[in-house]
Design an enzyme around this catalytic site. Structure first.
Site, PDB file in Angstrom:
ATOM      1  N   ASP A  44      -7.242   3.392   1.909  1.00  0.00           N
ATOM      2  CA  ASP A  44      -6.103   2.547   1.562  1.00  0.00           C
ATOM      3  C   ASP A  44      -5.804   2.622   0.057  1.00  0.00           C
ATOM      4  O   ASP A  44      -5.509   1.620  -0.586  1.00  0.00           O
ATOM      5  CB  ASP A  44      -6.309   1.091   1.998  1.00  0.00           C
ATOM      6  CG  ASP A  44      -4.987   0.364   2.230  1.00  0.00           C
ATOM      7  OD1 ASP A  44      -3.920   0.981   2.062  1.00  0.00           O
ATOM      8  OD2 ASP A  44      -5.025  -0.834   2.572  1.00  0.00           O
ATOM      9  N   HIS A  50       1.935   1.419  10.276  1.00  0.00           N
ATOM     10  CA  HIS A  50       1.328   0.776   9.096  1.00  0.00           C
ATOM     11  C   HIS A  50       1.990  -0.589   8.885  1.00  0.00           C
ATOM     12  O   HIS A  50       3.148  -0.776   9.223  1.00  0.00           O
ATOM     13  CB  HIS A  50       1.556   1.690   7.884  1.00  0.00           C
ATOM     14  CG  HIS A  50       0.962   1.178   6.620  1.00  0.00           C
ATOM     15  ND1 HIS A  50       1.586   0.228   5.835  1.00  0.00           N
ATOM     16  CD2 HIS A  50      -0.205   1.471   5.996  1.00  0.00           C
ATOM     17  CE1 HIS A  50       0.812  -0.040   4.794  1.00  0.00           C
ATOM     18  NE2 HIS A  50      -0.273   0.700   4.865  1.00  0.00           N
TER      19      HIS A  50
END
Ligand code: CA
Length: 345
Positions: A306, A180
């Site tokens: 997200d 990430h």
């Protein structure tokens, strides 16, 4: 949200224990605080804006606030990870102990809501041996089946063999590593920050794409062929680069221009197809999703919202309405995530 012939599993969703924010406040108070960390968490933790206060409220909740938002958006299940930069901005000892605490907290929330939550194992790359042990504990004791790493660790990249105990543990326990984004390291951030493009708008993708590519060109997947990784934001644009990466990689190998660019067993794009799964976190855009499916295959592209950074309910309907067969849409929203994260719902 209307009923669909598939469950919606969102695979890049974030949380932050309040205890982590306490540690962050102490780091932010230091004179030599990292500029990327200050620009990211320094902003979210102190801004009175509606966006920042919403994000902080949602990040610290692993119960009713989150479940209500999931219900409102039609999200059946979240795969949750410690938000960036996680423990990677901490000193080594704090990072190791806090990763364990965060994993225990997340595992507890998953035990409470097993139909709604899956957790990723946070690790401290600052101590690769301890990180490998935490992967083992996460799998065998906490029942988690994936690992979160928030890109670089204080300017260092997993392409450096000193970190490869982490890859060995992930491969041995058959758990993917989600790479990430993190804020940009201090030797990279200046030209991005001076124009306001260092964050999720662009800088994150550039840096995380670079990190994933470094892992490929360092030969990590020749050394650990079964290792699986996940990258978000439509593969941080790497699928779009695939042709040029393949062409220029072989040209650079032939020219012997760089000691660090060595021959690989396969083309860079082959590793993207065989060792990566890509999520559409932050990119609710049908052409980009279909292009990525055409490059890496429909079995390797999956849905992510997200949350809470991009809690956009209307995007869920946009994804539901993509011109795509029900079979492929089910792979995108549900079955790819069930396979990759070993989710039984
Ligand atoms: Ca994210």
């Amino acid at each position: 949200m209307h009923k669909t012939p598939y469950k919606r599993i969102a695979t890049e969703e974030a949380f932050a224990p309040p205890e982590m924010l306490y540690i962050y406040r102490k780091i932010l108070a230091k004179d030599d605080v990292d500029p990327g960390f200050k620009g990211l968490m320094g902003f979210y933790m102190s801004s009175p804006s509606a966006r920042a206060t919403h994000i902080m409220r949602c990040l610290t909740d692993l119960d009713q606030v989150r479940l209500q938002h999931m219900d409102e958006a039609g999200i059946d299940h979240q795969v949750i990870a410690l938000t960036a930069p996680g423990v990677q901005v901490m000193d080594k000892a704090t990072a190791v102990s806090f990763s364990q605490l965060a994993n225990d907290q997340l595992a507890e929330a998953v035990r409470k809501h097993p139909a709604r939550f899956t957790g990723m194992i946070a690790v401290a790359p600052q101590d690769p041996v301890a990180a490998a042990k935490e992967i083992e504990r996460g799998v065998t004791k906490l029942g988690m089946h994936s690992v979160i790493i928030n890109s670089h660790t204080q300017g260092e990249y997993l392409s450096d063999p000193k970190f490869w105990d982490i890859f060995a543990a992930a491969e041995a326990h058959d758990v993917p590593i989600y790479l990430h984004p993190n804020s940009l390291p201090k030797n990279m951030i200046e030209p991005f920050q001076e124009c306001g493009l260092d964050g999720a708008i662009y800088g994150f993708g550039v840096e995380t794409g670079l990190h994933a590519l470094r892992i490929i060109t360092a030969g990590v997947f020749d050394r650990f062929p079964k290792l699986q990784m996940i990258i978000g934001h439509m593969g941080e644009a790497l699928p779009f680069w695939a042709y040029r990466l393949d062409y220029m990689h072989q040209a650079t190998v032939k020219s012997q221009r760089y000691e660090s660019i060595k021959p690989l067993r396969k083309k860079p794009s082959d590793y993207l197809r065989e060792n990566f799964t890509i999520t559409n976190s932050g990119v609710a855009w049908e052409p980009a999703i279909k292009f990525t499916q055409s490059v890496v295959g429909v079995d390797r592209v999956m849905y992510a919202m997200d949350y809470p950074y991009q809690y956009a309910i209307d995007e869920v309907a946009v994804m539901d309405n993509m011109q795509m067969s029900d079979e492929d849409k089910k792979k995108f929203f549900q079955t790819n995530a069930q396979r990759v994260f070993k989710i039984n719902i």
